[in-house]
Design an enzyme around this catalytic site. Sequence first.
Site, PDB file in Angstrom:
ATOM      1  N   ILE A  20      41.010  15.230  35.968  1.00 30.48           N
ATOM      2  CA  ILE A  20      42.417  15.632  35.843  1.00 30.48           C
ATOM      3  C   ILE A  20      43.208  15.140  37.044  1.00 30.48           C
ATOM      4  O   ILE A  20      44.321  14.612  36.904  1.00 30.48           O
ATOM      5  CB  ILE A  20      42.535  17.156  35.688  1.00 30.48           C
ATOM      6  CG1 ILE A  20      41.918  17.599  34.352  1.00 30.48           C
ATOM      7  CG2 ILE A  20      43.994  17.596  35.769  1.00 30.48           C
ATOM      8  CD1 ILE A  20      41.830  19.099  34.179  1.00 30.48           C
TER       9      ILE A  20
ATOM     10  N   THR B 123      47.961  23.981  38.288  1.00 33.35           N
ATOM     11  CA  THR B 123      47.549  23.975  36.881  1.00 33.35           C
ATOM     12  C   THR B 123      46.027  24.076  36.786  1.00 33.35           C
ATOM     13  O   THR B 123      45.438  23.697  35.776  1.00 33.35           O
ATOM     14  CB  THR B 123      48.018  22.684  36.175  1.00 33.35           C
ATOM     15  OG1 THR B 123      47.548  21.545  36.916  1.00 33.35           O
ATOM     16  CG2 THR B 123      49.534  22.622  36.075  1.00 33.35           C
ATOM     17  N   SER B 124      45.397  24.590  37.828  1.00 38.28           N
ATOM     18  CA  SER B 124      43.939  24.628  37.888  1.00 38.28           C
ATOM     19  C   SER B 124      43.406  26.036  37.643  1.00 38.28           C
ATOM     20  O   SER B 124      43.120  26.409  36.510  1.00 38.28           O
ATOM     21  CB  SER B 124      43.463  24.077  39.231  1.00 38.28           C
ATOM     22  OG  SER B 124      42.059  23.914  39.236  1.00 38.28           O
ATOM     23  N   ARG B 125      43.267  26.845  38.690  1.00 37.82           N
ATOM     24  CA  ARG B 125      42.806  28.227  38.573  1.00 37.82           C
ATOM     25  C   ARG B 125      43.670  29.113  39.457  1.00 37.82           C
ATOM     26  O   ARG B 125      43.979  28.763  40.592  1.00 37.82           O
ATOM     27  CB  ARG B 125      41.327  28.356  38.969  1.00 37.82           C
ATOM     28  CG  ARG B 125      40.349  27.834  37.924  1.00 37.82           C
ATOM     29  CD  ARG B 125      40.365  28.702  36.676  1.00 37.82           C
ATOM     30  NE  ARG B 125      39.416  28.255  35.644  1.00 37.82           N
ATOM     31  CZ  ARG B 125      39.730  27.457  34.631  1.00 37.82           C
ATOM     32  NH1 ARG B 125      40.968  26.994  34.530  1.00 37.82           N
ATOM     33  NH2 ARG B 125      38.823  27.127  33.743  1.00 37.82           N
TER      34      ARG B 125
ATOM     35  N   ASP C 110      50.882  27.332  36.149  1.00 35.99           N
ATOM     36  CA  ASP C 110      50.402  27.459  34.770  1.00 35.99           C
ATOM     37  C   ASP C 110      49.249  28.455  34.708  1.00 35.99           C
ATOM     38  O   ASP C 110      48.755  28.772  33.632  1.00 35.99           O
ATOM     39  CB  ASP C 110      49.943  26.095  34.229  1.00 35.99           C
ATOM     40  CG  ASP C 110      49.564  26.164  32.754  1.00 35.99           C
ATOM     41  OD1 ASP C 110      50.417  26.586  31.944  1.00 35.99           O
ATOM     42  OD2 ASP C 110      48.415  25.816  32.415  1.00 35.99           O
TER      43      ASP C 110
ATOM     44  N   GLU D  10      45.742  36.774  35.470  1.00 36.71           N
ATOM     45  CA  GLU D  10      46.286  36.420  34.166  1.00 36.71           C
ATOM     46  C   GLU D  10      45.532  37.004  32.978  1.00 36.71           C
ATOM     47  O   GLU D  10      46.057  37.051  31.873  1.00 36.71           O
ATOM     48  CB  GLU D  10      46.321  34.899  34.007  1.00 36.71           C
ATOM     49  CG  GLU D  10      44.951  34.255  33.859  1.00 36.71           C
ATOM     50  CD  GLU D  10      45.031  32.753  33.635  1.00 36.71           C
ATOM     51  OE1 GLU D  10      44.487  32.296  32.624  1.00 36.71           O
ATOM     52  OE2 GLU D  10      45.629  32.040  34.461  1.00 36.71           O
TER      53      GLU D  10
ATOM     54  N   HIS E 230      49.331  29.290  30.932  1.00 33.78           N
ATOM     55  CA  HIS E 230      48.048  28.580  30.817  1.00 33.78           C
ATOM     56  C   HIS E 230      48.051  27.663  29.584  1.00 33.78           C
ATOM     57  O   HIS E 230      47.134  27.683  28.758  1.00 33.78           O
ATOM     58  CB  HIS E 230      46.888  29.581  30.726  1.00 33.78           C
ATOM     59  CG  HIS E 230      45.591  29.018  31.229  1.00 33.78           C
ATOM     60  ND1 HIS E 230      44.756  29.720  32.066  1.00 33.78           N
ATOM     61  CD2 HIS E 230      44.978  27.821  31.016  1.00 33.78           C
ATOM     62  CE1 HIS E 230      43.682  28.991  32.342  1.00 33.78           C
ATOM     63  NE2 HIS E 230      43.804  27.834  31.705  1.00 33.78           N
ATOM     64  N   GLN E 231      49.078  26.849  29.501  1.00 34.40           N
ATOM     65  CA  GLN E 231      49.231  25.965  28.347  1.00 34.40           C
ATOM     66  C   GLN E 231      49.057  24.494  28.694  1.00 34.40           C
ATOM     67  O   GLN E 231      49.213  23.629  27.818  1.00 34.40           O
ATOM     68  CB  GLN E 231      50.605  26.177  27.690  1.00 34.40           C
ATOM     69  CG  GLN E 231      51.767  25.611  28.495  1.00 34.40           C
ATOM     70  CD  GLN E 231      53.082  25.698  27.763  1.00 34.40           C
ATOM     71  OE1 GLN E 231      53.747  26.726  27.765  1.00 34.40           O
ATOM     72  NE2 GLN E 231      53.504  24.603  27.128  1.00 34.40           N
ATOM     73  N   ALA E 232      48.724  24.188  29.934  1.00 33.38           N
ATOM     74  CA  ALA E 232      48.652  22.785  30.340  1.00 33.38           C
ATOM     75  C   ALA E 232      47.669  21.996  29.483  1.00 33.38           C
ATOM     76  O   ALA E 232      47.872  20.814  29.210  1.00 33.38           O
ATOM     77  CB  ALA E 232      48.277  22.670  31.812  1.00 33.38           C
ATOM     78  N   PHE E 233      46.591  22.632  29.053  1.00 30.13           N
ATOM     79  CA  PHE E 233      45.565  21.955  28.254  1.00 30.13           C
ATOM     80  C   PHE E 233      45.976  21.782  26.802  1.00 30.13           C
ATOM     81  O   PHE E 233      45.335  21.035  26.050  1.00 30.13           O
ATOM     82  CB  PHE E 233      44.268  22.774  28.284  1.00 30.13           C
ATOM     83  CG  PHE E 233      44.297  23.976  27.367  1.00 30.13           C
ATOM     84  CD1 PHE E 233      43.703  23.929  26.116  1.00 30.13           C
ATOM     85  CD2 PHE E 233      44.946  25.143  27.739  1.00 30.13           C
ATOM     86  CE1 PHE E 233      43.740  25.022  25.262  1.00 30.13           C
ATOM     87  CE2 PHE E 233      44.989  26.241  26.907  1.00 30.13           C
ATOM     88  CZ  PHE E 233      44.382  26.181  25.657  1.00 30.13           C
TER      89      PHE E 233
END
Length: 326
Positions: free
Chosen positions: A154, A228-230, A254, A259, A291-294
């Site tokens: 990534i 956008t990781s953890r 993200d 969460e 958490h929608q980056a994926f």
Amino acid sequence: MKVAVFSAKKYDQEAFSQWADTNLKFVYFESRLNLESVKLAQGCHAICAFVNDDLSAPVLTQLSAIGIEMIALRCAGFNNVDLTAAKELSIRVARVPAYSPEAVAEHTLAMMLTLNRKLHKAYNRVRDDNFSLEGLLGFNMHGKTVGLIGTGRIGLATARIIKGFGCKLLCYDVQEQPELAGHYTSLSQLYEQSDILSLHCPLTPQTHHMINANSLAQMKDGVMLINTSRGALIDTKAVINSLKSRKIGYLGLDVYEQEADIFFENLSEQMIDDDVFKRLLTFPNVLITGHQAFFTKEAMQQISQITSDNLVSYASGQLNGNELTH
């Protein structure tokens, strides 16, 4: 083989229906996996879990007690799994090590551009017939220094896009990519020199809260921080203090440390009791996505296919390289 799929949404069912092997029977549960919901997997041989499912030792013990022998993670991260306990219980665990890294990389850039050019604010203004440009001033990405912490698949995909913007690229990782030779530097120099800093590393004991009061103090005033990781890579309270002091000029998240009780659910008719999260939402220079980056068609197809392949490999007694325990 019967597989209990936890934290299952409609889009998960649609994705798995395209790739389901005839030897796999999926049973979907919207509930997250925890000590209370373990019993739903009764009668199954394996489970399929997601990022916020509880796979701690107590849950794994209960899964083992009802005959679960395989856990197929439909994600790359596995910080929510007690791998030591899984090995002791002879439970196989496999993950999806990579799926459309471009999906997360593109979302990362979308967050950078939205925060910079204030597109979310402009969108709402125009809908209210407000065409004023006051408060919408951005900056050129070209020529700015972007620091990437983590250059796995990534991070590498993000670096390629960043180069296309004409940015100066700085990278840090314990394992360097030949493609990015010449861009690596120390973590302290990356903090000090980056106008924009983006996180793309896994959550480990070493990276937990790596963005803290000390590291933030080393950064430029007005830095843009993207994660956008953890979520737990960031000490959220320290970040809030840096937003208040103007050390952080832009924040894009993200992911969020707490969460699990918020993301992936429609809570619009409920009260969110997380005061830290609610405080983040009060800042005008903070952009949060759930958490929608994926979440692209291509990524969902790859996730469902690889997860199914992992289950079929287990059922046939084979290893395919995606196992975390075997």
